[in-house]
Motif scaffolding. Structure first.
Motif, PDB file in Angstrom:
ATOM      1  N   GLU A  29       0.823  -1.206   0.000  1.00 25.47           N
ATOM      2  CA  GLU A  29       0.000   0.000   0.000  1.00 25.47           C
ATOM      3  C   GLU A  29       0.860   1.260   0.000  1.00 25.47           C
ATOM      4  OE1 GLU A  29      -3.175  -0.151  -0.769  1.00 25.47           O
ATOM      5  OE2 GLU A  29      -2.822  -2.311  -0.828  1.00 25.47           O
ATOM      6  N   SER A  30       1.956   1.262   0.753  1.00 29.38           N
ATOM      7  CA  SER A  30       2.860   2.422   0.757  1.00 29.38           C
ATOM      8  C   SER A  30       3.430   2.673  -0.627  1.00 29.38           C
ATOM      9  CB  SER A  30       4.011   2.220   1.749  1.00 29.38           C
ATOM     10  OG  SER A  30       3.553   2.287   3.067  1.00 29.38           O
ATOM     11  N   LEU A  31       3.835   1.609  -1.289  1.00 28.41           N
ATOM     12  CA  LEU A  31       4.392   1.764  -2.631  1.00 28.41           C
ATOM     13  C   LEU A  31       3.331   2.235  -3.621  1.00 28.41           C
ATOM     14  CD1 LEU A  31       6.819  -1.260  -2.900  1.00 28.41           C
ATOM     15  CD2 LEU A  31       7.421   1.154  -3.123  1.00 28.41           C
ATOM     16  N   LEU A  32       2.165   1.627  -3.581  1.00 25.11           N
ATOM     17  CA  LEU A  32       1.119   1.985  -4.537  1.00 25.11           C
ATOM     18  C   LEU A  32       0.615   3.421  -4.358  1.00 25.11           C
ATOM     19  CD1 LEU A  32      -0.897  -1.359  -4.664  1.00 25.11           C
ATOM     20  CD2 LEU A  32       0.713  -0.463  -6.375  1.00 25.11           C
ATOM     21  N   ASP A  33       0.863   4.026  -3.193  1.00 22.76           N
ATOM     22  CA  ASP A  33       0.484   5.419  -2.941  1.00 22.76           C
ATOM     23  C   ASP A  33       1.471   6.416  -3.551  1.00 22.76           C
ATOM     24  OD1 ASP A  33      -1.846   4.846  -1.598  1.00 22.76           O
ATOM     25  OD2 ASP A  33      -0.984   5.087   0.411  1.00 22.76           O
ATOM     26  N   GLN A  34       2.636   5.953  -3.963  1.00 21.15           N
ATOM     27  CA  GLN A  34       3.669   6.854  -4.480  1.00 21.15           C
ATOM     28  C   GLN A  34       3.407   7.211  -5.940  1.00 21.15           C
ATOM     29  OE1 GLN A  34       6.017   8.062  -2.333  1.00 21.15           O
ATOM     30  NE2 GLN A  34       4.811   6.844  -0.883  1.00 21.15           N
ATOM     31  N   PRO A  35       3.413   8.506  -6.287  1.00 19.50           N
ATOM     32  CA  PRO A  35       3.203   8.892  -7.691  1.00 19.50           C
ATOM     33  C   PRO A  35       4.217   8.268  -8.642  1.00 19.50           C
ATOM     34  CG  PRO A  35       3.045  10.810  -6.255  1.00 19.50           C
ATOM     35  CD  PRO A  35       3.510   9.654  -5.408  1.00 19.50           C
ATOM     36  N   TRP A  36       5.472   8.137  -8.210  1.00 13.95           N
ATOM     37  CA  TRP A  36       6.494   7.556  -9.076  1.00 13.95           C
ATOM     38  C   TRP A  36       6.285   6.063  -9.284  1.00 13.95           C
ATOM     39  CZ3 TRP A  36       9.378   4.352  -5.892  1.00 13.95           C
ATOM     40  CH2 TRP A  36       9.468   4.690  -4.536  1.00 13.95           C
ATOM     41  N   VAL A  37       5.505   5.419  -8.443  1.00 13.15           N
ATOM     42  CA  VAL A  37       5.116   4.025  -8.675  1.00 13.15           C
ATOM     43  C   VAL A  37       3.899   4.004  -9.600  1.00 13.15           C
ATOM     44  CG1 VAL A  37       4.260   1.901  -7.596  1.00 13.15           C
ATOM     45  CG2 VAL A  37       6.092   3.220  -6.491  1.00 13.15           C
ATOM     46  N   GLN A  38       2.933   4.862  -9.327  1.00 11.65           N
ATOM     47  CA  GLN A  38       1.711   4.914 -10.134  1.00 11.65           C
ATOM     48  C   GLN A  38       2.000   5.246 -11.594  1.00 11.65           C
ATOM     49  OE1 GLN A  38      -0.683   7.823  -8.090  1.00 11.65           O
ATOM     50  NE2 GLN A  38      -0.818   6.568  -6.234  1.00 11.65           N
ATOM     51  N   MET A  39       3.028   6.054 -11.845  1.00 13.09           N
ATOM     52  CA  MET A  39       3.346   6.474 -13.215  1.00 13.09           C
ATOM     53  C   MET A  39       4.285   5.515 -13.947  1.00 13.09           C
ATOM     54  SD  MET A  39       3.638  10.623 -12.850  1.00 13.09           S
ATOM     55  CE  MET A  39       5.099  10.555 -11.847  1.00 13.09           C
TER      56      MET A  39
END
Length: 193
Positions: A29-39
């Motif tokens: 969840e922490s990773l998926l909240d990061q814009p650089w992960v989402q993009m």
């Protein structure tokens, strides 16, 4: 303390981790909240095993959110080839019994095209970003191919972000450590220009 002793102690401690599924969910969840992960359209990750923080839910979530996820395929020389994950049925036992994608191999240099690289580690040095792996050098070779501006993240259990990880000249640092408590920028922060 030598790397072998570090590995032994960390693996011993990992065998006693409480609620590993909850820890994996918090990291995901922490990773998926990061814009650089989402993009990130193309993500190099790994399929966890044993006492590693589980990546199974993370890989699936990245894939379901539209990212192309490459997973490693261990070559006979211990370097990492890469193939695309295409859902849970796209994995089969590979060398050493590790699950690997059955898709076409893309070569060791495929990691150069990733917008995000997620790697395993037993520990990461908070000051240098150097990660302690299992000792085969596979991920150090892979990380050496990654561009300087690509986020590289090691997944850890609590207590594995430490000071003073033993390092050798071939060891490659990561930029972030993802723990159940959150994501931490590690290593030297570049000066703003």
């Amino acid at each position: 303390m030598e790397k072998r002793e570090w590995r032994r102690r960390i693996l011993e401690r990992r065998a006693t981790v409480k609620d590993p599924q909850g820890a994996a969910a918090a990291i995901r969840e922490s990773l998926l909240d990061q814009p650089w992960v989402q993009m990130a359209g193309l993500v190099a990750c790994y399929w966890s095993f044993g006492t590693e923080p589980s990546t199974h839910g993370l890989v699936y979530a990245l894939w379901k959110h539209g990212a192309t996820v490459m997973l490693p395929v261990l070559r006979p020389d211990n370097d990492l080839d890469w193939a695309v994950y295409d859902g849970p049925d796209s994995l089969a036992p590979g060398r050493n019994g590790l699950l690997e994608p059955v898709d076409t191999r893309r070569g060791v240099d495929a990691i150069r095209t990733a917008a995000l690289v997620i790697v395993p580690a037993l520990a990461v040095d908070r000051t240098t970003g150097v990660r302690l792996g299992r000792g085969g050098g596979s991920y150090d070779r892979a990380l050496a191919r990654v561009g300087p501006n690509v986020p590289t993240v090691a997944l850890l259990h609590e207590g594995e972000l430490v000071d003073g990880v033993p390092a050798e000249p071939h060891d490659q640092p990561v930029r972030y450590a993802a723990l159940p408590s959150g994501i931490v920028r590690v290593g030297r922060v570049e000066a703003a220009t």
